[in-house]
Write a protein that holds these residues in place. Structure first.
Motif, PDB file in Angstrom:
ATOM      1  N   ARG A   1      16.250  33.564 -36.587  1.00  8.11           N
ATOM      2  CA  ARG A   1      14.923  34.107 -36.874  1.00  8.11           C
ATOM      3  C   ARG A   1      14.681  34.219 -38.375  1.00  8.11           C
ATOM      4  N   SER A   2      15.720  34.614 -39.107  1.00  6.87           N
ATOM      5  CA  SER A   2      15.581  34.760 -40.550  1.00  6.87           C
ATOM      6  C   SER A   2      15.291  33.420 -41.212  1.00  6.87           C
ATOM      7  N   LEU A   3      16.033  32.376 -40.819  1.00  9.12           N
ATOM      8  CA  LEU A   3      15.819  31.059 -41.403  1.00  9.12           C
ATOM      9  C   LEU A   3      14.443  30.507 -41.047  1.00  9.12           C
ATOM     10  N   ALA A   4      13.994  30.773 -39.806  1.00  8.57           N
ATOM     11  CA  ALA A   4      12.652  30.340 -39.416  1.00  8.57           C
ATOM     12  C   ALA A   4      11.601  31.055 -40.262  1.00  8.57           C
ATOM     13  N   ASN A   5      11.850  32.333 -40.552  1.00 10.01           N
ATOM     14  CA  ASN A   5      10.933  33.115 -41.384  1.00 10.01           C
ATOM     15  C   ASN A   5      10.862  32.538 -42.792  1.00 10.01           C
ATOM     16  N   PHE A   6      12.025  32.190 -43.350  1.00  4.39           N
ATOM     17  CA  PHE A   6      12.050  31.590 -44.679  1.00  4.39           C
ATOM     18  C   PHE A   6      11.359  30.226 -44.668  1.00  4.39           C
ATOM     19  N   GLY A   7      11.586  29.464 -43.604  1.00  4.82           N
ATOM     20  CA  GLY A   7      10.993  28.135 -43.521  1.00  4.82           C
ATOM     21  C   GLY A   7       9.483  28.148 -43.562  1.00  4.82           C
ATOM     22  N   GLN A   8       8.869  29.096 -42.849  1.00  2.00           N
ATOM     23  CA  GLN A   8       7.404  29.138 -42.846  1.00  2.00           C
ATOM     24  C   GLN A   8       6.846  29.688 -44.158  1.00  2.00           C
ATOM     25  N   ALA A   9       7.725  30.347 -44.939  1.00  2.00           N
ATOM     26  CA  ALA A   9       7.275  30.875 -46.235  1.00  2.00           C
ATOM     27  C   ALA A   9       7.362  29.855 -47.354  1.00  2.00           C
ATOM     28  N   LEU A  10       8.003  28.694 -47.080  1.00  2.00           N
ATOM     29  CA  LEU A  10       8.111  27.647 -48.086  1.00  2.00           C
ATOM     30  C   LEU A  10       6.869  26.750 -48.089  1.00  2.00           C
ATOM     31  N   ARG A  11       6.480  26.331 -49.270  1.00  2.00           N
ATOM     32  CA  ARG A  11       5.371  25.407 -49.378  1.00  2.00           C
ATOM     33  C   ARG A  11       5.805  24.004 -48.941  1.00  2.00           C
ATOM     34  N   PRO A  12       4.930  23.233 -48.341  1.00  3.87           N
ATOM     35  CA  PRO A  12       5.295  21.876 -47.925  1.00  3.87           C
ATOM     36  C   PRO A  12       5.784  21.050 -49.112  1.00  3.87           C
ATOM     37  N   GLY A  13       6.805  20.231 -48.851  1.00  5.60           N
ATOM     38  CA  GLY A  13       7.335  19.363 -49.882  1.00  5.60           C
ATOM     39  C   GLY A  13       8.526  19.916 -50.610  1.00  5.60           C
TER      40      GLY A  13
END
Length: 237
Positions: free
Chosen positions: A225-237
């Protein structure tokens, strides 16, 4: 981009959760447990044993819990925040006091404890991120290292941007307050801020160019869940 350094999802050696053993001494008054734990900690420090490992034992013994909950973790790092800057200052100097929360695990010089931060800077400087999150920031040592390295790089390159902002995430209000004071003292309060929250707390979507985690992801209560949370907080690219 998500950079992870030094983390492990395994318990620290010798500290696997042992629910049965954790309650052996709960009959002892808290004040007495705390006093004995402090005495044992002092004796072990004088014997040259790693202070963080000893604090874990003292915190677990003085305030037993069935597992390493977030409350246990906050207590541990609040205690570390009171003791480790002093030991860092004694070992190196006052300006190195808050370089790293885990300095007690290193036996080298002040230069050595920055190995991971230098590696991180060298691997990411070409990205020139405008906004960075340090997940598990401690006192802000990595945040300050990156911000100051960016500032030095810009001084040597008139075309380099210095508008990057850095956010530090921690469970400990003590750590966040300490980091905020250090940011002010370093003249970085305008670009470095610190937030008290868990890894699972919602983050602004597509807000960060770079998320780093150094010796911290082992504390995630739900790593997926934590990694998914970080992933959606990253800008594309």
């Amino acid at each position: 981009r998500l950079e992870c350094c030094g983390e492990s999802t395994d318990p620290l050696p010798g500290f696997a959760a042992t629910p049965g053993a954790a309650t052996d001494h709960t009959h002892m008054p808290l004040a007495r447990r705390g006093a004995l734990a402090c005495a044992a900690l002092l004796a072990a420090v004088l014997a040259g044993q790693p202070i963080e490992e000893l604090i874990e034992r003292a915190v677990t013994w003085a305030n037993p819990m069935s597992d390493r909950s977030s409350d246990w973790l906050v207590l541990k790092y609040d205690v570390l925040s009171a003791l480790v800057p002093f030991t860092n200052r004694v070992r190196w100097s006052s300006d190195r006091a808050h370089d790293t929360m885990h300095a007690a695990l290193w036996n080298g010089s002040a230069y050595d404890v920055q190995v991971t931060n230098r590696l991180l800077w060298n691997r990411t400087r070409h990205l020139a991120p405008e906004r960075v999150l340090d997940a598990g920031c401690g006192w802000g040592g990595t945040v300050f290292f990156l911000a100051e390295a960016r500032r030095r790089a810009a001084q040597g390159d008139a075309g380099a941007a210095v508008t990057a902002t850095y956010d530090g995430l921690t469970l400990s209000t003590t750590q966040a307050a300490t980091a905020a004071r250090t940011a002010t003292a370093k003249g970085l309060a305008g670009s470095c801020r610190f937030v008290v929250a868990s890894y699972e707390a919602p983050l602004e979507q597509a807000a960060y160019d770079l998320i780093v985690a150094i010796e911290s992801l082992e504390h995630a209560s739900d790593l997926t869940r934590s990694l998914a949370n970080f992933g959606q907080a990253l800008r594309p690219g």
